[in-house]
Design an enzyme around this catalytic site. Sequence first.
Site, mmCIF file in Angstrom:
data_model
loop_
_atom_site.group_PDB
_atom_site.id
_atom_site.type_symbol
_atom_site.label_atom_id
_atom_site.label_comp_id
_atom_site.label_asym_id
_atom_site.label_seq_id
_atom_site.Cartn_x
_atom_site.Cartn_y
_atom_site.Cartn_z
ATOM 1 N N GLU A 228 0.731 -1.179 -0.016
ATOM 2 C CA GLU A 228 0.042 0.037 -0.083
ATOM 3 C C GLU A 228 0.836 1.381 -0.168
ATOM 4 O O GLU A 228 1.891 1.350 0.402
ATOM 5 C CB GLU A 228 -0.826 0.052 1.233
ATOM 6 C CG GLU A 228 -1.826 -1.077 1.130
ATOM 7 C CD GLU A 228 -2.875 -1.036 2.363
ATOM 8 O OE1 GLU A 228 -2.923 0.001 3.172
ATOM 9 O OE2 GLU A 228 -3.175 -2.045 2.728
ATOM 10 N N CYS B 139 3.287 8.356 0.922
ATOM 11 C CA CYS B 139 3.622 7.424 2.319
ATOM 12 C C CYS B 139 4.055 6.072 1.552
ATOM 13 O O CYS B 139 3.139 5.655 1.021
ATOM 14 C CB CYS B 139 2.367 7.466 3.166
ATOM 15 S SG CYS B 139 2.594 6.299 4.576
ATOM 16 N N CYS C 278 5.089 -7.136 7.988
ATOM 17 C CA CYS C 278 5.870 -6.479 8.797
ATOM 18 C C CYS C 278 5.784 -7.698 10.236
ATOM 19 O O CYS C 278 4.847 -8.348 10.339
ATOM 20 C CB CYS C 278 5.534 -5.132 9.466
ATOM 21 S SG CYS C 278 6.573 -4.672 10.941
ATOM 22 N N CYS D 104 3.158 -5.162 16.296
ATOM 23 C CA CYS D 104 2.445 -4.241 17.133
ATOM 24 C C CYS D 104 1.000 -4.264 17.039
ATOM 25 O O CYS D 104 0.357 -4.404 16.044
ATOM 26 C CB CYS D 104 2.647 -2.680 16.679
ATOM 27 S SG CYS D 104 4.342 -2.384 16.545
ATOM 28 N N CYS E 150 -1.685 -2.225 14.923
ATOM 29 C CA CYS E 150 -1.425 -2.249 13.516
ATOM 30 C C CYS E 150 -1.838 -3.366 12.613
ATOM 31 O O CYS E 150 -1.754 -4.486 12.729
ATOM 32 C CB CYS E 150 0.109 -1.781 13.248
ATOM 33 S SG CYS E 150 0.611 -2.026 11.616
ATOM 34 N N GLU F 148 8.645 -2.042 8.473
ATOM 35 C CA GLU F 148 9.574 -1.692 9.268
ATOM 36 C C GLU F 148 10.986 -1.130 8.458
ATOM 37 O O GLU F 148 11.799 -2.024 8.393
ATOM 38 C CB GLU F 148 9.929 -2.584 10.348
ATOM 39 C CG GLU F 148 11.126 -1.858 11.466
ATOM 40 C CD GLU F 148 11.208 -0.584 12.022
ATOM 41 O OE1 GLU F 148 10.131 -0.233 12.500
ATOM 42 O OE2 GLU F 148 11.981 0.143 11.581
ATOM 43 N N SER G 230 10.315 6.089 9.570
ATOM 44 C CA SER G 230 9.743 5.956 10.703
ATOM 45 C C SER G 230 10.262 4.610 11.341
ATOM 46 O O SER G 230 10.302 3.463 10.591
ATOM 47 C CB SER G 230 8.173 5.779 10.631
ATOM 48 O OG SER G 230 7.519 5.867 11.943
ATOM 49 N N SER H 179 8.200 5.858 16.693
ATOM 50 C CA SER H 179 6.795 5.428 17.105
ATOM 51 C C SER H 179 7.133 4.998 18.548
ATOM 52 O O SER H 179 7.215 3.873 18.821
ATOM 53 C CB SER H 179 6.450 4.197 16.351
ATOM 54 O OG SER H 179 6.492 4.367 15.095
ATOM 55 N N HIS I 175 4.390 5.790 21.426
ATOM 56 C CA HIS I 175 3.198 5.534 21.976
ATOM 57 C C HIS I 175 2.714 4.947 23.241
ATOM 58 O O HIS I 175 1.720 4.885 23.764
ATOM 59 C CB HIS I 175 2.845 4.310 20.904
ATOM 60 C CG HIS I 175 2.671 4.315 19.645
ATOM 61 N ND1 HIS I 175 2.466 5.590 18.804
ATOM 62 C CD2 HIS I 175 2.955 3.615 18.457
ATOM 63 C CE1 HIS I 175 2.601 5.354 17.370
ATOM 64 N NE2 HIS I 175 3.025 4.198 17.265
ATOM 65 N N ASN J 177 -6.095 4.803 14.239
ATOM 66 C CA ASN J 177 -7.192 4.246 13.348
ATOM 67 C C ASN J 177 -7.847 3.041 14.009
ATOM 68 O O ASN J 177 -6.656 2.037 14.041
ATOM 69 C CB ASN J 177 -6.513 4.171 11.991
ATOM 70 C CG ASN J 177 -6.274 5.706 11.325
ATOM 71 O OD1 ASN J 177 -7.318 6.327 10.936
ATOM 72 N ND2 ASN J 177 -5.031 5.943 11.028
ATOM 73 N N CYS K 185 -2.158 2.463 7.035
ATOM 74 C CA CYS K 185 -1.740 1.446 6.164
ATOM 75 C C CYS K 185 -2.092 -0.148 6.646
ATOM 76 O O CYS K 185 -2.039 -0.292 7.854
ATOM 77 C CB CYS K 185 -0.309 1.585 6.332
ATOM 78 S SG CYS K 185 0.327 2.957 5.161
#
Length: 337
Positions: free
Chosen positions: A84, A97, A104, A108, A111, A152, A183, A206, A208, A282, A325
């Site tokens: 994506e 992006c 990945c 997480c 995600c 990642e 990132s 990131s 969080h 999200n 994403c």
Amino acid sequence: MTPAELEAFIKELGEPAFRARQIFSWVQNGCTDFSEMTNLSKTLREKLRDTCYIAVAEIEKRLSSNLDETVKYLYRLHDGELIESVLMKYHHGYTVCASTQVGCRMGCKFCASGLFGLRRNLTASEILAQITAAQKGNGIRVSNVVLMGMGEPLDNFDNTVRFLELVSNENGLNIGLRHISVSTSGLVPRILELSTLHFPVTLSVSLHNPFSDERSKIMPVNNKYDVSELLAACREYIKNTGRRISFEYALIDHVNDSMRHADELARLLKGMLCHVNLIPANPVVENDFKRSDVGRVSRFQERLLKHGINTTVRRTLGADINASCGQLRREQKNSIV
Ligand code: SAH
Ligand code: SF4
């Protein structure tokens, strides 16, 4: 290939060096067919066609937002894998992006990209192809890139570095490294390695959650490199590069959005050359995390600002097209399975 590699390759074919620059420029500007490289001889074009390939990101799905100019792409790669990308319009220009891996492996909990684990790394040219395809498809020039799509980037370190070298090349897309953000979920050794390369990119970390035990629950990578190690690496990064770090903080309702979290975050970041980006999380169907409501987001921001921490709330773009994403690929996979 970098220009130097391409030059060596072209010389082996018995062609003059300037051909390498021509080919580099074609590829970097989105040409995906050797026969279109009209300033090369027919023989050379045929030779290239027989021995080389150009990475292509083929559009599988294109969703454009009715709320803003955001366009979300699902691309199909040569082996059928799906990735994506999102194209966003800001006042300073267009940002892509881009994804760096298919899936990945960091796992997480909030995600969607990691739901199926890691399938494979992307090559540097597959990362680049996401940008050239967006430019070509919309007749625009992309000025900024954020490696915040699927994957990642620092877990695909060599290809990410190669991508940075290619995309910033003056004969290619010529997007300055200052206009690129990388990132990471916090791979400490790779952050340190990146800092030794002195690229003027923006490193986004990131975070969080400022509490290590809580962060481990939503980000398994924290079991390996905890918050204090991560922040020590960030300090080293700032020292080596002189660049400000951007901390990403996705606000999840009643998980990490209390005043206790804001106070601890501020305590940890006090005096650091950094910026905090708050992102209302999200929602992802597979987990029961909810996004913090507007009131909780602004209280969190105000608290950080009161502590003197530079903080902004990220604007939500493409809210109507699932522009978070991993979600589009996940949907596609679910409908195939
Ligand atoms: N793997 C890298 C880059 C890709 S993820 C990283 O984790 O930093 C890009 C950003 O999206 C990260 O800050 C990540 O934490 C965030 N993110 C992932 N899922 C999200 C969600 N559901 N809501 C808000 N942000 C999310
Ligand atoms: Fe991977 Fe980043 Fe998603 Fe974590 S947030 S699973 S590191 S893509």
